[in-house]
Design a protein around this motif. Structure first.
Motif, PDB file in Angstrom:
ATOM      1  N   ASP A   1       2.862  26.790 -14.728  1.00 52.11           N
ATOM      2  CA  ASP A   1       3.019  28.194 -14.365  1.00 52.11           C
ATOM      3  C   ASP A   1       2.872  29.085 -15.601  1.00 52.11           C
ATOM      4  OD1 ASP A   1       5.328  27.560 -15.655  1.00 52.11           O
ATOM      5  OD2 ASP A   1       6.676  28.033 -13.990  1.00 52.11           O
ATOM      6  N   ARG A   2       2.456  28.474 -16.707  1.00 46.96           N
ATOM      7  CA  ARG A   2       2.180  29.200 -17.941  1.00 46.96           C
ATOM      8  C   ARG A   2       0.674  29.164 -18.188  1.00 46.96           C
ATOM      9  NH1 ARG A   2       5.608  29.115 -22.389  1.00 46.96           N
ATOM     10  NH2 ARG A   2       4.000  27.904 -23.492  1.00 46.96           N
ATOM     11  N   VAL A   3       0.047  30.325 -18.079  1.00 50.38           N
ATOM     12  CA  VAL A   3      -1.406  30.394 -18.209  1.00 50.38           C
ATOM     13  C   VAL A   3      -1.873  29.788 -19.534  1.00 50.38           C
ATOM     14  CG1 VAL A   3      -3.371  31.962 -18.393  1.00 50.38           C
ATOM     15  CG2 VAL A   3      -1.616  32.380 -16.680  1.00 50.38           C
ATOM     16  N   GLU A   4      -1.107  29.989 -20.595  1.00 49.67           N
ATOM     17  CA  GLU A   4      -1.521  29.489 -21.901  1.00 49.67           C
ATOM     18  C   GLU A   4      -1.564  27.965 -21.966  1.00 49.67           C
ATOM     19  OE1 GLU A   4       2.838  30.918 -22.406  1.00 49.67           O
ATOM     20  OE2 GLU A   4       1.071  31.402 -21.183  1.00 49.67           O
ATOM     21  N   ASP A   5      -0.933  27.287 -20.995  1.00 50.11           N
ATOM     22  CA  ASP A   5      -0.945  25.816 -20.991  1.00 50.11           C
ATOM     23  C   ASP A   5      -2.268  25.232 -20.520  1.00 50.11           C
ATOM     24  OD1 ASP A   5       1.613  25.611 -21.965  1.00 50.11           O
ATOM     25  OD2 ASP A   5       2.553  25.269 -20.016  1.00 50.11           O
TER      26      ASP A   5
ATOM     27  N   ASN B   1      -2.910  39.036  -9.944  1.00 43.46           N
ATOM     28  CA  ASN B   1      -1.542  39.029  -9.447  1.00 43.46           C
ATOM     29  C   ASN B   1      -1.095  37.606  -9.145  1.00 43.46           C
ATOM     30  OD1 ASN B   1       0.942  39.766  -8.483  1.00 43.46           O
ATOM     31  ND2 ASN B   1       0.189  41.103  -6.852  1.00 43.46           N
ATOM     32  N   PRO B   2      -0.944  36.758 -10.164  1.00 42.13           N
ATOM     33  CA  PRO B   2      -0.636  35.345  -9.921  1.00 42.13           C
ATOM     34  C   PRO B   2       0.720  35.107  -9.281  1.00 42.13           C
ATOM     35  CG  PRO B   2      -0.480  35.880 -12.261  1.00 42.13           C
ATOM     36  CD  PRO B   2      -1.095  37.058 -11.596  1.00 42.13           C
ATOM     37  N   GLU B   3       1.692  35.997  -9.508  1.00 45.04           N
ATOM     38  CA  GLU B   3       3.017  35.794  -8.923  1.00 45.04           C
ATOM     39  C   GLU B   3       2.958  35.842  -7.401  1.00 45.04           C
ATOM     40  OE1 GLU B   3       2.387  37.834 -11.427  1.00 45.04           O
ATOM     41  OE2 GLU B   3       3.387  36.752 -13.057  1.00 45.04           O
ATOM     42  N   GLU B   4       2.154  36.743  -6.855  1.00 38.86           N
ATOM     43  CA  GLU B   4       2.022  36.831  -5.405  1.00 38.86           C
ATOM     44  C   GLU B   4       1.325  35.587  -4.847  1.00 38.86           C
ATOM     45  OE1 GLU B   4       3.322  39.039  -3.272  1.00 38.86           O
ATOM     46  OE2 GLU B   4       4.347  39.719  -5.088  1.00 38.86           O
ATOM     47  N   LEU B   5       0.389  35.020  -5.609  1.00 42.19           N
ATOM     48  CA  LEU B   5      -0.271  33.798  -5.183  1.00 42.19           C
ATOM     49  C   LEU B   5       0.739  32.665  -5.031  1.00 42.19           C
ATOM     50  CD1 LEU B   5      -2.857  32.092  -4.715  1.00 42.19           C
ATOM     51  CD2 LEU B   5      -2.758  31.573  -7.151  1.00 42.19           C
ATOM     52  N   MET B   6       1.647  32.565  -5.991  1.00 46.61           N
ATOM     53  CA  MET B   6       2.646  31.507  -5.932  1.00 46.61           C
ATOM     54  C   MET B   6       3.482  31.622  -4.668  1.00 46.61           C
ATOM     55  SD  MET B   6       3.856  31.396  -9.912  1.00 46.61           S
ATOM     56  CE  MET B   6       5.188  30.235  -9.553  1.00 46.61           C
ATOM     57  N   LYS B   7       3.849  32.847  -4.326  1.00 42.91           N
ATOM     58  CA  LYS B   7       4.642  33.060  -3.119  1.00 42.91           C
ATOM     59  C   LYS B   7       3.829  32.694  -1.869  1.00 42.91           C
ATOM     60  CE  LYS B   7       7.351  36.828  -5.167  1.00 42.91           C
ATOM     61  NZ  LYS B   7       7.655  38.274  -5.112  1.00 42.91           N
ATOM     62  N   ALA B   8       2.559  33.078  -1.871  1.00 41.89           N
ATOM     63  CA  ALA B   8       1.723  32.855  -0.697  1.00 41.89           C
ATOM     64  C   ALA B   8       1.501  31.369  -0.440  1.00 41.89           C
ATOM     65  CB  ALA B   8       0.388  33.570  -0.873  1.00 41.89           C
ATOM     66  N   TYR B   9       1.291  30.588  -1.504  1.00 42.23           N
ATOM     67  CA  TYR B   9       1.004  29.174  -1.340  1.00 42.23           C
ATOM     68  C   TYR B   9       2.249  28.307  -1.377  1.00 42.23           C
ATOM     69  CZ  TYR B   9      -4.055  29.366  -1.267  1.00 42.23           C
ATOM     70  OH  TYR B   9      -5.350  29.588  -0.895  1.00 42.23           O
ATOM     71  N   GLY B  10       3.391  28.894  -1.738  1.00 43.01           N
ATOM     72  CA  GLY B  10       4.610  28.120  -1.798  1.00 43.01           C
ATOM     73  C   GLY B  10       4.582  27.051  -2.859  1.00 43.01           C
ATOM     74  N   MET B  11       3.770  27.245  -3.889  1.00 43.81           N
ATOM     75  CA  MET B  11       3.633  26.250  -4.940  1.00 43.81           C
ATOM     76  C   MET B  11       4.430  26.663  -6.165  1.00 43.81           C
ATOM     77  SD  MET B  11       1.685  23.934  -3.668  1.00 43.81           S
ATOM     78  CE  MET B  11       1.363  23.005  -5.153  1.00 43.81           C
ATOM     79  N   PRO B  12       5.011  25.717  -6.876  1.00 49.59           N
ATOM     80  CA  PRO B  12       5.794  26.046  -8.060  1.00 49.59           C
ATOM     81  C   PRO B  12       4.948  26.301  -9.299  1.00 49.59           C
ATOM     82  CG  PRO B  12       5.814  23.688  -7.727  1.00 49.59           C
ATOM     83  CD  PRO B  12       5.069  24.292  -6.558  1.00 49.59           C
ATOM     84  N   THR B  13       3.628  26.144  -9.202  1.00 50.80           N
ATOM     85  CA  THR B  13       2.765  26.334 -10.365  1.00 50.80           C
ATOM     86  C   THR B  13       1.582  27.210 -10.004  1.00 50.80           C
ATOM     87  OG1 THR B  13       1.561  24.323  -9.811  1.00 50.80           O
ATOM     88  CG2 THR B  13       3.360  24.107 -11.394  1.00 50.80           C
ATOM     89  N   LEU B  14       1.053  27.888 -11.008  1.00 53.31           N
ATOM     90  CA  LEU B  14      -0.146  28.690 -10.790  1.00 53.31           C
ATOM     91  C   LEU B  14      -1.364  27.809 -10.585  1.00 53.31           C
ATOM     92  CD1 LEU B  14       0.362  31.435 -13.513  1.00 53.31           C
ATOM     93  CD2 LEU B  14       0.686  31.684 -11.057  1.00 53.31           C
ATOM     94  N   VAL B  15      -1.434  26.733 -11.339  1.00 53.92           N
ATOM     95  CA  VAL B  15      -2.529  25.776 -11.218  1.00 53.92           C
ATOM     96  C   VAL B  15      -1.937  24.381 -11.143  1.00 53.92           C
ATOM     97  CG1 VAL B  15      -4.459  24.696 -12.421  1.00 53.92           C
ATOM     98  CG2 VAL B  15      -4.263  27.175 -12.399  1.00 53.92           C
ATOM     99  N   SER B  16      -2.423  23.574 -10.213  1.00 52.70           N
ATOM    100  CA  SER B  16      -1.960  22.198 -10.087  1.00 52.70           C
ATOM    101  C   SER B  16      -3.073  21.355  -9.486  1.00 52.70           C
ATOM    102  CB  SER B  16      -0.715  22.101  -9.201  1.00 52.70           C
ATOM    103  OG  SER B  16      -0.271  20.763  -9.099  1.00 52.70           O
TER     104      SER B  16
END
Length: 303
Positions: A50-54, A117-132
């Motif tokens: 959930d950290r873009v820099e990672d 708006n990555p925070e809204e994406l997390m809510k929409a997909y119910g995922m704990p990470t931005l990318v997985s």
């Protein structure tokens, strides 16, 4: 059936590492130290944060030879391109199944699906990470190591899905309940790749082909196999004896990948993203890289 259940021989816990241009990931297994246990599978990485820099530095232009790479995305997106002029974007529930064969260059760049708006994406997909997502390396038999590179894009809607008795199975490759997945192997490996989600208090049973390597990779939740708990980012390597894999859940949901494939039982020589059978083939690959001759002409499959 109790006497014909497979046992767990080994449990390997993923270790944190960096790859590509510095992407933080968990390497579940991979390398010369595990290949005898996981044959024909070579490597399994779980990338995501959930950290873009990672992850934003991605996996820039790099070579592969002698293997297949399968990228499966759960959330976010991965923009990609390769030396066969394929390019595109992998979205959630989609796959990229690439046969490197005689040699290919490609790049894969993970990004948030909604970069504004990555925070809204997390809510929409119910995922704990931005990318997985996951990348699996599948070895090629010696006679197909130098086959013509090919690329297949598999959409989520194309993956057969079966739901019953609190269990949902996505059939990426192989067969489940007499339904076959999208991938049809031409290389004699006959891989099985199932994405399985289980509700609480549910029971899953699957018969593995005789002599095949089989593994359970845990994604989320907690499952139980032969009285052993299966936790996220671990892989359970099953015994060769026995025919059936049995997983059940208690008061936790559980999601896992079931992998199975026919062992090649061939020598493995490893040089980063290049996996061949002999030291001489590795030297040839390095020479090809140095001489700008890594990407070959088309080489039809040998029968």
């Amino acid at each position: 059936m109790e006497h014909n259940l497979k046992n767990i021989d080994y449990i390997i816990k993923g270790t944190e590492t960096r790859d590509g241009a510095g992407v933080r990931l968990k390497r579940i297994f991979g390398g010369p130290n595990t290949v005898q246990l996981t044959d024909p599978f070579l490597l399994l990485d779980h990338f995501g944060s959930d950290r873009v820099e990672d992850y934003i530095a991605g996996f820039p232009w790099h070579p592969h030879r002698g293997i297949e790479t399968i990228t499966y995305l759960l959330s976010g997106k991965v923009e990609h391109s390769d030396s066969t002029d394929h390019r595109g974007t992998i979205y959630p529930d989609e796959l990229q199944w690439m046969t490197a064969g005689s040699g290919i260059f490609h790049e894969e760049m993970p990004k948030p699906l909604d970069e504004k708006n990555p925070e809204e994406l997390m809510k929409a997909y119910g995922m704990p990470t931005l990318v997985s997502g996951f990348q699996l390396w599948l070895n090629l038999p010696a006679k197909y190591k130098m086959a013509t590179p090919t690329y297949r894009s598999i959409k989520g809607s194309e993956v057969p899905k079966i739901s019953m008795d609190g269990i949902t199975v996505k059939i990426i490759a192989g067969e489940y309940s007499k339904i076959s997945g999208m991938y049809d192997s031409r290389y004699g490996i006959d891989p099985l790749y199932l994405d399985i989600s289980m509700d609480e208090e549910s029971d899953f049973i699957y018969k593995v082909k005789d002599g095949y390597t089989s593994m359970i990779f845990s994604i989320t939740g907690e499952g139980i196999c032969r009285e052993q708990k299966l936790e996220p980012d671990t892989v359970a390597i099953m015994s060769k004896n026995g025919s059936y894999i049995n997983v059940h859940t208690g008061n936790s949901k559980y999601r896992f990948i079931l992998l199975s494939g026919k062992p090649l039982k061939e020598p493995v020589k490893w040089y980063g993203p290049i996996v061949m059978n002999t030291d001489q083939q590795i030297r040839e690959a390095i020479a090809d890289l140095n001489n700008n001759n890594f990407v070959r002409e088309k080489n039809p499959l040998m029968e």
